[in-house]
Each structure stands twice: as C-alpha cells, then as structure tokens.
Write an enzyme that holds these catalytic residues in place. Sequence first.
Site, PDB file in Angstrom:
ATOM      1  N   ILE A 196      10.927 -18.136  30.560  1.00  0.00           N
ATOM      2  CA  ILE A 196      10.115 -18.918  32.508  1.00  0.00           C
ATOM      3  C   ILE A 196       9.278 -19.700  32.134  1.00  0.00           C
ATOM      4  O   ILE A 196       8.352 -19.214  31.492  1.00  0.00           O
ATOM      5  CB  ILE A 196       9.943 -17.491  33.260  1.00  0.00           C
TER       6      ILE A 196
ATOM      7  N   MET B   8      18.683 -15.759  29.522  1.00  0.00           N
ATOM      8  CA  MET B   8      18.026 -15.922  28.805  1.00  0.00           C
ATOM      9  C   MET B   8      17.398 -17.598  28.503  1.00  0.00           C
ATOM     10  O   MET B   8      17.586 -18.890  27.698  1.00  0.00           O
ATOM     11  CB  MET B   8      19.695 -16.265  27.593  1.00  0.00           C
ATOM     12  N   ARG B   9      16.428 -17.725  28.523  1.00  0.00           N
ATOM     13  CA  ARG B   9      16.202 -18.797  29.125  1.00  0.00           C
ATOM     14  C   ARG B   9      14.480 -18.949  29.371  1.00  0.00           C
ATOM     15  O   ARG B   9      14.200 -17.385  30.378  1.00  0.00           O
ATOM     16  CB  ARG B   9      16.144 -19.955  30.207  1.00  0.00           C
TER      17      ARG B   9
ATOM     18  N   GLY C 292      26.799 -10.863  33.364  1.00  0.00           N
ATOM     19  CA  GLY C 292      26.442 -10.576  34.847  1.00  0.00           C
ATOM     20  C   GLY C 292      26.485  -8.820  35.023  1.00  0.00           C
ATOM     21  O   GLY C 292      27.426  -8.751  36.194  1.00  0.00           O
ATOM     22  N   SER C 293      26.902  -7.993  34.074  1.00  0.00           N
ATOM     23  CA  SER C 293      27.004  -7.004  34.654  1.00  0.00           C
ATOM     24  C   SER C 293      26.200  -6.203  35.557  1.00  0.00           C
ATOM     25  O   SER C 293      25.540  -4.876  36.162  1.00  0.00           O
ATOM     26  CB  SER C 293      27.152  -6.224  33.253  1.00  0.00           C
ATOM     27  N   ASN C 294      24.663  -6.250  34.681  1.00  0.00           N
ATOM     28  CA  ASN C 294      23.611  -5.634  35.413  1.00  0.00           C
ATOM     29  C   ASN C 294      23.456  -6.280  36.359  1.00  0.00           C
ATOM     30  O   ASN C 294      22.597  -5.972  37.693  1.00  0.00           O
ATOM     31  CB  ASN C 294      21.936  -6.501  34.585  1.00  0.00           C
TER      32      ASN C 294
ATOM     33  N   LYS D  43      11.795 -29.319  31.759  1.00  0.00           N
ATOM     34  CA  LYS D  43      11.822 -28.361  32.659  1.00  0.00           C
ATOM     35  C   LYS D  43      11.534 -27.959  33.764  1.00  0.00           C
ATOM     36  O   LYS D  43      11.898 -26.781  35.081  1.00  0.00           O
ATOM     37  CB  LYS D  43      11.288 -26.752  31.640  1.00  0.00           C
TER      38      LYS D  43
ATOM     39  N   HIS E 209      15.543  -5.400  28.775  1.00  0.00           N
ATOM     40  CA  HIS E 209      15.851  -6.652  27.283  1.00  0.00           C
ATOM     41  C   HIS E 209      16.447  -5.238  26.723  1.00  0.00           C
ATOM     42  O   HIS E 209      15.571  -3.848  26.403  1.00  0.00           O
ATOM     43  CB  HIS E 209      14.075  -6.987  27.058  1.00  0.00           C
TER      44      HIS E 209
HETATM   45  C1  GAR Z   1      20.994  -7.044  28.980  1.00  0.00           C
HETATM   46  O1  GAR Z   1      21.889  -6.558  27.684  1.00  0.00           O
HETATM   47  C2  GAR Z   1      19.575  -7.595  29.281  1.00  0.00           C
HETATM   48  O2  GAR Z   1      18.871  -6.540  28.331  1.00  0.00           O
HETATM   49  C3  GAR Z   1      19.685  -9.244  28.150  1.00  0.00           C
HETATM   50  O3  GAR Z   1      21.256  -9.587  28.243  1.00  0.00           O
HETATM   51  C4  GAR Z   1      21.833  -8.811  28.335  1.00  0.00           C
HETATM   52  C5  GAR Z   1      22.776  -9.188  30.085  1.00  0.00           C
HETATM   53  O4  GAR Z   1      23.796  -8.555  30.201  1.00  0.00           O
HETATM   54  N1  GAR Z   1      18.509  -9.918  27.879  1.00  0.00           N
HETATM   55  C6  GAR Z   1      18.243  -9.597  27.154  1.00  0.00           C
HETATM   56  O5  GAR Z   1      18.447  -9.673  26.069  1.00  0.00           O
HETATM   57  C7  GAR Z   1      16.859 -10.570  27.286  1.00  0.00           C
HETATM   58  N2  GAR Z   1      15.468 -11.161  25.701  1.00  0.00           N
HETATM   59  P1  GAR Z   1      24.642  -8.491  31.799  1.00  0.00           P
HETATM   60  O6  GAR Z   1      24.871 -10.097  31.589  1.00  0.00           O
HETATM   61  O7  GAR Z   1      25.704  -7.714  31.389  1.00  0.00           O
HETATM   62  O8  GAR Z   1      23.714  -8.008  32.732  1.00  0.00           O
END
Ligand code: GAR
Length: 187
Positions: A93, A90-91, A12-14, A65, A109
């Site tokens: 849609i 990571m699923r 969840g850093s984003n 789903k 991504h």
């Molecule tokens: C991020 O690097 C995002 O780009 C990636 O998961 C990470 C989540 O980090 N997403 C994918 O790989 C989508 N296919 P976070 O939980 O720290 O935000």
Amino acid sequence: KAKIAVFASGSGSNFEAIEEACRNGDLHAEIVIVVTDQPAAFVVERARQVDARIVAFQPKAFQSKNAYEEAILRELNDVGAEWLVLAGYMRLIGPVLLTAYQSHIINIHPSLLPAFPGKDAIGQAIAHGVKVTGVTVHLVDAGMDTGLILAQQAVDVVDGDAEKTAEVIHAVEHELYKDTLNVLFRR
Ligand code: GAR
C-alpha cells in the site's frame, strides 16, 4: 455497521468468509466494494456471484503507483468506504491510501510475523522446517507485512506438508479475521 473495502489478488477465500459473515450478522460490517489488481483472479468470480461492487484496475495501465491508488481512492470515496481490509492483496500500500486511511487498513498474513513476511509464507515456513507457524492480523504501514500486530494464532505444521498446513491456516484465517475485525468495528 462498518463500511469496508476488501482488497484481494487471489482466490478470495477470505473475501468469501468475510462476505458470508457480513450477511449472517457475524461481522458487524458491510462490504461496499471489492478492489483487485488482478482482473482474472478467482476473487472476481466470487464477488460477481454475490453481486458485490468490484473495481479491477490494472496497475500497469497507470503512470505511477500514486495515480493507480488515486483512481482507487476515488472509488472508495464514492461508496463511503471506512476501512480497507486486505485479504491476499499482494501489493504494498502506497502513500496515497496510507494517508487517506491512516490506522484504518488491516491485513492478514499466513505466518507468525515477523517470521516469514512476503510471498508464500507457508512455503517459507515448511522450507525452514518449523514445527509451528500461524496467522497474524495487523495494521498496515508502508512496510511488507509490518505494522502493529492485532491478533495472532499458532497453527501446527502438518506432516511437513505445505498443502495440508495451508488448509488449516486458511480455516484459522477465516475465523481470526472475523473476530479481530469485530473488535475493531465495535469501537
Ligand atoms: C491468505 O492466506 C492471506 O493470508 C495471504 O494470501 C492468502 C489469500 O488467500 N496474504 C499474504 O500472504 C499477504 N502477504 P485467499 O485469496 O483465499 O483469501
């Protein structure tokens, strides 16, 4: 302000960067709900810390789903979410959410798509020995990390090392997501 739902499965850093930007006024949006498919993920902890409304359904608890996404859709409707912002969700849609939120689902991504889609894009890039990778923000369609590309930024691979490269990539993600979402939301 755009009413956004943040979808996340991991650390969840984003989510945290988006939440902070909303609070500071750097992002013209309001997080109305956080959706996770991983009730034990650290993003749940982060969401609690900032008092965000959170829905954590277990996909396995549903018959299909579609049923899982219909339950999410009811929550999204309840809070009036206008955009779905995927942040490490990571699923794939499915048709229920794709139809309800056509052209309003965005993903980030950690690669220069179409290279290295799917899981562990940074590890894939290191394994292939590329010298430059990056970050992509794109609209979501039914595919895995496909859909119209909105923004990309290149990142140099650091010492052929996944962890060091990931650090740079995450910092770039937090900025690029905010900037790209601002362009979308100001329309
Ligand atoms: C991020 O690097 C995002 O780009 C990636 O998961 C990470 C989540 O980090 N997403 C994918 O790989 C989508 N296919 P976070 O939980 O720290 O935000």
